[in-house]
Design a protein around this motif. Structure first.
Motif, PDB file in Angstrom:
ATOM      1  N   GLU A  43       9.667   0.851   2.778  1.00  0.00           N
ATOM      2  CA  GLU A  43       8.863  -0.423   2.560  1.00  0.00           C
ATOM      3  C   GLU A  43       9.970  -1.481   3.372  1.00  0.00           C
ATOM      4  OE1 GLU A  43       7.801  -3.330  -1.245  1.00  0.00           O
ATOM      5  OE2 GLU A  43       9.574  -2.269  -1.360  1.00  0.00           O
TER       6      GLU A  43
ATOM      7  N   LEU B  80       8.744  -1.329   7.108  1.00  0.00           N
ATOM      8  CA  LEU B  80       7.476  -1.839   7.328  1.00  0.00           C
ATOM      9  C   LEU B  80       7.570  -3.404   7.152  1.00  0.00           C
ATOM     10  CD1 LEU B  80       5.228   0.665   4.997  1.00  0.00           C
ATOM     11  CD2 LEU B  80       5.260   0.385   7.554  1.00  0.00           C
ATOM     12  N   ASN B  81       8.123  -3.673   6.189  1.00  0.00           N
ATOM     13  CA  ASN B  81       8.452  -5.154   6.017  1.00  0.00           C
ATOM     14  C   ASN B  81       9.231  -6.096   7.255  1.00  0.00           C
ATOM     15  OD1 ASN B  81       7.289  -5.239   3.616  1.00  0.00           O
ATOM     16  ND2 ASN B  81       9.042  -5.508   2.568  1.00  0.00           N
TER      17      ASN B  81
ATOM     18  N   LYS C  63       8.927  -4.861  10.369  1.00  0.00           N
ATOM     19  CA  LYS C  63       8.012  -4.602  11.492  1.00  0.00           C
ATOM     20  C   LYS C  63       6.722  -5.869  11.357  1.00  0.00           C
ATOM     21  CE  LYS C  63       6.660  -2.735  15.111  1.00  0.00           C
ATOM     22  NZ  LYS C  63       7.366  -2.932  16.452  1.00  0.00           N
TER      23      LYS C  63
ATOM     24  N   THR D   2      -2.527   7.613   6.274  1.00  0.00           N
ATOM     25  CA  THR D   2      -2.929   6.179   6.319  1.00  0.00           C
ATOM     26  C   THR D   2      -4.505   6.228   6.305  1.00  0.00           C
ATOM     27  OG1 THR D   2      -3.153   6.485   8.839  1.00  0.00           O
ATOM     28  CG2 THR D   2      -0.942   5.859   7.808  1.00  0.00           C
TER      29      THR D   2
ATOM     30  N   LEU E 286      -0.756   4.627   2.877  1.00  0.00           N
ATOM     31  CA  LEU E 286      -0.599   3.351   3.460  1.00  0.00           C
ATOM     32  C   LEU E 286      -1.922   2.941   3.945  1.00  0.00           C
ATOM     33  CD1 LEU E 286       1.280   1.420   5.022  1.00  0.00           C
ATOM     34  CD2 LEU E 286       1.611   2.731   7.109  1.00  0.00           C
TER      35      LEU E 286
ATOM     36  N   TYR F  93      -0.971  -3.321   3.415  1.00  0.00           N
ATOM     37  CA  TYR F  93      -0.591  -4.609   4.188  1.00  0.00           C
ATOM     38  C   TYR F  93      -1.908  -5.252   4.668  1.00  0.00           C
ATOM     39  CZ  TYR F  93       4.255  -3.410   4.000  1.00  0.00           C
ATOM     40  OH  TYR F  93       5.578  -3.191   3.455  1.00  0.00           O
TER      41      TYR F  93
ATOM     42  N   LEU G 132      -1.040  -7.044   8.640  1.00  0.00           N
ATOM     43  CA  LEU G 132      -1.605  -6.124   9.716  1.00  0.00           C
ATOM     44  C   LEU G 132      -2.958  -6.436  10.573  1.00  0.00           C
ATOM     45  CD1 LEU G 132      -1.151  -3.217  10.498  1.00  0.00           C
ATOM     46  CD2 LEU G 132      -2.650  -2.271   8.769  1.00  0.00           C
TER      47      LEU G 132
ATOM     48  N   LEU H 219      -0.284   1.371  13.325  1.00  0.00           N
ATOM     49  CA  LEU H 219       0.925   1.438  12.429  1.00  0.00           C
ATOM     50  C   LEU H 219       1.543   2.858  12.165  1.00  0.00           C
ATOM     51  CD1 LEU H 219       2.954  -0.380  11.045  1.00  0.00           C
ATOM     52  CD2 LEU H 219       1.617  -0.414   8.967  1.00  0.00           C
TER      53      LEU H 219
ATOM     54  N   LEU I  79       5.193   4.720  13.012  1.00  0.00           N
ATOM     55  CA  LEU I  79       6.057   5.338  12.002  1.00  0.00           C
ATOM     56  C   LEU I  79       6.362   6.748  12.449  1.00  0.00           C
ATOM     57  CD1 LEU I  79       4.702   4.426   8.653  1.00  0.00           C
ATOM     58  CD2 LEU I  79       6.831   3.439   9.499  1.00  0.00           C
TER      59      LEU I  79
END
Length: 252
Positions: free
Chosen positions: A7, A10-11, A13, A40, A61, A96, A100, A231, A235
């Motif tokens: 998390e 991701l936050n 980014k 995803t 995700l 997101y 996103l 995304l 990752l």
């Protein structure tokens, strides 16, 4: 990787703290601490959750997660079944939304521009966090040719509404993935030749015809596949995680 560490990554980014959204961004349903496999997808539907279970995912995700403003609060019915499936299988859900859409490298708008070969020039609302963008094609083309390009790239024939009484070529384009159809009048005000969104409203047809702009409705799902996919690939490349994109078909 620890779920809270993911998390944080991701936050860092996506910087969700910089934009006011309609749903919480980040870890929405907490599952197991250690994450090895991530699935995803666009929307945390039951079909996508079931696929994540089948693939032994530790995390899901998505772009469209849960707990939207104004939705019924009780966890029952369809919402209850989805959340029960996640909890029963110890799967983390990360969502997101607007972060996103607007991310300049991995966002839905950035990815749509890349796929359609549009040179991004800026945000239609006049600031970097605009959810609607504008740019320019390398060569001016007809509305029919641009519709064909969209179809080829997104594997979906767009609904094309052409301006009345004009065979207008397209060089400048505005766009907003998903439900961004009401930015069309701003696109007109800025003198753009065409505007793309995912969804269309009844009123959008008349705006395009009467205000002299090409409009393309390319599908909410179809225009928003590519941000969360990018995304996930980031990752995998940057952090060595096992990530798999799953596309649950949606005609809207």
């Amino acid at each position: 990787m620890n779920n809270l560490q993911l998390e944080r990554i991701l936050n860092e980014k996506l910087s969700p703290q910089l934009i006011k959204d309609y749903a919480p961004n980040g870890l929405q349903v907490e599952g197991k601490e250690q994450i090895r496999k991530i699935v995803t997808g666009v929307t945390a539907s039951q079909a996508l959750i079931d696929k994540a279970v089948e693939l032994n995912a530790d995390a899901l995700l998505v772009h469209h997660g849960y707990f939207w403003k104004g939705e019924p609060e009780p966890i029952r019915g369809m919402k209850g079944k989805r959340i029960r499936t996640l909890i029963k299988n110890d799967i983390n859900l990360f969502g997101y939304h607007l972060p996103l859409d607007i991310h300049p490298e991995l966002g839905n708008n950035a990815e749509l521009a890349r796929l359609l070969d549009i040179q991004v020039e800026g945000g239609m609302e006049g600031h970097p966090q605009s959810v609607a963008m504008y740019g320019r094609l390398k060569t001016a083309i007809s509305g029919e040719e641009f519709a064909e390009r969209i179809n080829k790239v997104l594997h979906r024939a767009p609904l094309h509404i052409a301006p009345e009484g004009a065979n207008k070529m397209i060089e400048t384009v505005g766009w907003c993935t998903g439900g961004g159809q009401d930015f069309i009048e701003l696109a007109v005000q800025q003198g753009l030749d065409a505007f793309i969104s995912g969804e269309i409203s009844e009123r959008t047809t008349y705006t395009a015809r009467e205000m002299g702009i090409h409009y393309f409705s390319a599908g909410h799902h179809a225009t928003e596949r590519y941000g969360v996919k990018a995304l996930g690939e980031w990752l995998a490349d940057e952090h060595g995680l096992d990530v798999e994109f799953v596309d649950i078909d949606n005609p809207v």
